[in-house]
Design an enzyme around this catalytic site. Sequence first.
Site, PDB file in Angstrom:
ATOM      1  N   GLY A 109     -27.073  10.908  25.186  1.00  0.00           N
ATOM      2  CA  GLY A 109     -28.475  10.447  24.798  1.00  0.00           C
ATOM      3  C   GLY A 109     -28.859   8.564  26.297  1.00  0.00           C
ATOM      4  O   GLY A 109     -28.578   8.592  26.935  1.00  0.00           O
ATOM      5  N   GLY A 157     -23.889  12.194  23.760  1.00  0.00           N
ATOM      6  CA  GLY A 157     -24.795  12.471  22.692  1.00  0.00           C
ATOM      7  C   GLY A 157     -25.306  14.048  23.204  1.00  0.00           C
ATOM      8  O   GLY A 157     -25.311  14.824  21.859  1.00  0.00           O
ATOM      9  N   GLU A 180     -17.630   7.221  28.679  1.00  0.00           N
ATOM     10  CA  GLU A 180     -18.072   6.543  27.745  1.00  0.00           C
ATOM     11  C   GLU A 180     -17.345   4.586  28.835  1.00  0.00           C
ATOM     12  O   GLU A 180     -18.248   3.879  28.771  1.00  0.00           O
ATOM     13  CB  GLU A 180     -18.656   5.623  26.504  1.00  0.00           C
ATOM     14  CG  GLU A 180     -20.038   7.339  25.689  1.00  0.00           C
ATOM     15  CD  GLU A 180     -19.913   8.202  25.867  1.00  0.00           C
ATOM     16  OE1 GLU A 180     -19.913   9.198  25.718  1.00  0.00           O
ATOM     17  OE2 GLU A 180     -17.939   8.639  26.044  1.00  0.00           O
ATOM     18  N   ASP A 188     -18.747   7.526  21.405  1.00  0.00           N
ATOM     19  CA  ASP A 188     -18.722   7.627  20.010  1.00  0.00           C
ATOM     20  C   ASP A 188     -19.427   9.611  19.646  1.00  0.00           C
ATOM     21  O   ASP A 188     -19.070   9.998  19.710  1.00  0.00           O
ATOM     22  CB  ASP A 188     -19.944   7.049  20.197  1.00  0.00           C
ATOM     23  CG  ASP A 188     -21.601   7.023  20.624  1.00  0.00           C
ATOM     24  OD1 ASP A 188     -21.474   7.912  21.482  1.00  0.00           O
ATOM     25  OD2 ASP A 188     -22.267   6.972  20.316  1.00  0.00           O
TER      26      ASP A 188
END
Length: 398
Positions: A109, A157, A180, A188
């Site tokens: 992302g 993402g 991350e 996530d």
Amino acid sequence: MYELIVLFCLVEKEGKDLEMLRKSVERLTVVIKHVKIKANMCTSASDEVLFQKIDTKGVVTLNRPKALNALNLSMIRKIFPVLTEWENDPKTKMVIIKGAGDKAFCAGGDVRAVTEAGKEGDRLAQDFFKEEYILNNKIGTYEVPYIAFINGITMGGGVGLSVHGAFRVASEKTVFAMPETAIGLFPDVGGGHFLPRLGGKLGIYLALTGFRLKGRDVHKAGVATHFVQDNKMEELEKSLLEITDPTAQDIHHVLDKFQKNSTDIPDKDFILAKDMEKINRLFDGKTMEEIYQNLEQDGSEWATTQLNTLKKMSPTSMKVTLRQLLEGETMTLQDCLVMEYRISQRCIEDHDFYEGVRAVLVDRDQSPKWKPAVIEGVTPQRVEWYFSPLPEERELQL
């Protein structure tokens, strides 16, 4: 067009042979269909996402190859309504999602834009995560067979756009990671749901260390459902699109066939096979302090290497990630996403996410100054704050 001319000649030559004529016309129809597909793609080549409806099948192409197809909010807002429309259309029998170019499916992302927005108090910092997770949930509950060609870099993402779907096809070019903790974030996009389900402590290991899986190992780990070599991916897509009225079983059959024929790429043991005993034993801890202690007491070269890797990551991110995965092991995807949205908003309000993005993506000095700098400095109360409910109007609603 040369193939079209050859087929027309074939039809004329074998005109008296009805069976040959039928087969030739079928082949001609397929070729014309694919010519139309290419033409449609060319007319929209500047769009960030390309959509095609081919008979009963939908094709989504992430179209930012120079940015490794990184996912931004405008792409999310284009993909979600189209997936919803196709799902609600009883004529839609299959959806394929892939990335443009030969380097990435989706490298992640646009976290740099998110941190810039967070500094300014812009709503993008809220909207990006919220709408991304809603899209992740759509994929995870999709009622139409959903096939992701994770050919190339697939991180962050990009994992959310693929791993919750029914079919994920990796190739030798696939590079999977959830890195991350190195930027002060956490795995996530539903990582709290799929990572604990990879078996043993593999998911915790991948999440804390950011270890990269490549090629067949992405399949062996359970991230991908199939492995098909890169030079067969275009043919695979063509074969899937040629299924008249595809069912999940039909799709499975085609994918199994292509996987069986992908023999040019050596099939070796899983890269972490020799380490799984240590991973399951040493990463089996309820706290980061326990995992650190396990690695220190083991004292092997492998354990020391892992410990050194962990000490580079955000201590806050690691403690939050460990709790996320331990709790996510028994949670639904929806509950995980609600939990993760709360965590994402706490990341926006804290220090390490901004510092990690600065060090890795902006200044690229690879020297983040974490606060706190060591795991002992991250209190249970601070971790609890990350998981605490948001004001009701800000909570993620699925």
